[in-house]
Design an enzyme around this catalytic site. Structure first.
Site, PDB file in Angstrom:
ATOM      1  N   LYS A 154      -6.366   1.896   0.092  1.00 61.06           N
ATOM      2  CA  LYS A 154      -6.076   2.834   1.178  1.00 61.06           C
ATOM      3  C   LYS A 154      -6.394   4.226   0.656  1.00 61.06           C
ATOM      4  CE  LYS A 154      -2.301   4.394   4.146  1.00 61.06           C
ATOM      5  NZ  LYS A 154      -0.899   4.122   4.551  1.00 61.06           N
ATOM      6  N   LYS A 199      -8.654   0.488   4.395  1.00 63.54           N
ATOM      7  CA  LYS A 199      -8.330   1.554   5.336  1.00 63.54           C
ATOM      8  C   LYS A 199      -8.751   2.901   4.781  1.00 63.54           C
ATOM      9  CE  LYS A 199      -4.163   3.184   7.720  1.00 63.54           C
ATOM     10  NZ  LYS A 199      -2.706   2.992   7.878  1.00 63.54           N
TER      11      LYS A 199
HETATM   12 ZN   LIG Z   1       3.591   5.324   4.335  1.00 67.80          ZN
END
Ligand SMILES: [Zn+2]
Length: 329
Positions: free
Chosen positions: A201, A254
């Protein structure tokens, strides 16, 4: 053989031919729809930076689940907006927390049998400071603590599994959280609950609208000490290896669009199921262009999702899930 024996256009002459040789499929079942659940009843509050996306009360979430199931979506990814917040984010592991209540209500609906209910695991929606872990302050400096946060994340995941989550999805990016969550799940008899880890992420500008949707903007500082630097592909692969070694069953990447090369590299690295999250900023920038009449809405939605599938993701988390499913018919 080259031109004129080879003519690539022969297989593009009509839709039947194109359909026959199409390499990548996109199905409603590949799509996960995020839902932001808030207290109250009969509430649908539109997120101003995400037209068409709503914060919904539990009764409305059940209605959303029915629609998602009838459209054949793969599942829902649940986030919560609690009534109150505190330094520790206790709402995240409260058995009567907003997502826990939502899960119990959803589990009672027939629709939920056709959907995978994925619960986001993080503290940022529940902490008064908006960070994904606990904070240690010294003067004007602060640190988001790693190890003390692990226990809280594990408690949150265990509570969400007890409330009925089919999958728990830690999104915090603390080191060691997948292992801590796996141990907590196993200890309470949730050995069959899978972990979908946000393995890579990246600290991204494209999360901006989500922070309004989930009311989770950090009150000070940023998330660069725990989310990844957008320049680093090799580091993303190490993150994936570590999460898998700790027991992740699936991984989520992501954002999606600015990082499709990372999705591809992950696909080549591992055989586990991979999802990619078309994040709020990706959604909002497309919707803004649609509203200006600059892009063909239907085609751009499907093309953006097909790109994610072609990069190697098995499924996509997307705010366009319902609309895309309707387009796919
Ligand atoms: Zn968070």
């Amino acid at each position: 053989m080259a031109f004129p024996e080879t003519r690539m256009r022969r297989l593009r002459r009509n839709e039947s031919l194109r359909a026959l040789v199409r390499e990548t499929s996109l199905e409603p079942g590949d799509l996960i729809y995020p839902l932001f659940i808030r207290p109250g009843t009969g509430i649908r509050r539109e997120v101003s930076s995400m037209p068409g996306v709503f914060n919904v009360s539990i009764d409305e979430a059940v209605r959303e689940a029915k629609e998602a199931a009838s459209l054949g979506l793969g599942g829902l990814l649940l986030f919560g907006l609690p009534e109150t917040k505190d330094e520790q984010g206790t709402g995240a592991w409260d058995d009567d927390g907003i997502v826990q209540q939502g899960l119990r209500a959803l589990k009672q609906s027939a629709a939920s049998k056709k959907l995978v209910l994925i619960a986001d695991v993080c503290l940022c929606e529940y902490t008064s400071h908006g960070h994904c872990g606990t904070i240690a302050k010294s003067g004007d400096d602060f640190v988001v603590e790693n190890d003390p946060t692990l226990d809280l994340l594990a408690r949150a995941a265990a509570s969400l599994a007890r409330a009925g989550a089919d999958i728990v999805a830690p999104s915090d990016m603390m080191d060691g959280r997948v292992g801590a969550i796996r141990r907590a799940l196993d200890q309470q008899g949730s050995a069959d609950t899978p972990i979908l880890s946000y393995a890579s992420k990246f600290a991204s500008a494209f999360y901006g609208p989500f922070r309004e949707a989930a009311d989770s903007a950090p009150q000070f500082g940023d998330r660069k000490t725990y989310q990844m630097d957008g320049a680093n592909l090799r580091e993303a692969l190490r993150e994936i290896d570590l999460d898998l070694a700790e027991g992740a069953d699936m991984i989520l990447m992501k954002p999606a669009m600015p990082y499709l090369d990372v999705v591809r590299a992950a696909r080549e690295r591992t055989g586990v199921p991979i999802g990619a999250y078309q994040v709020s900023g990706e959604y909002s920038m497309l919707v803004a262009a649609f509203e200006k009449g600059w892009l063909d809405r239907d085609r751009a939605i499907l093309e953006s999702l097909l790109g994610i599938r072609r990069a190697g993701a098995d499924f996509a988390v997307t705010y366009f899930a319902k609309e895309a499913a309707k387009l796919l018919g």
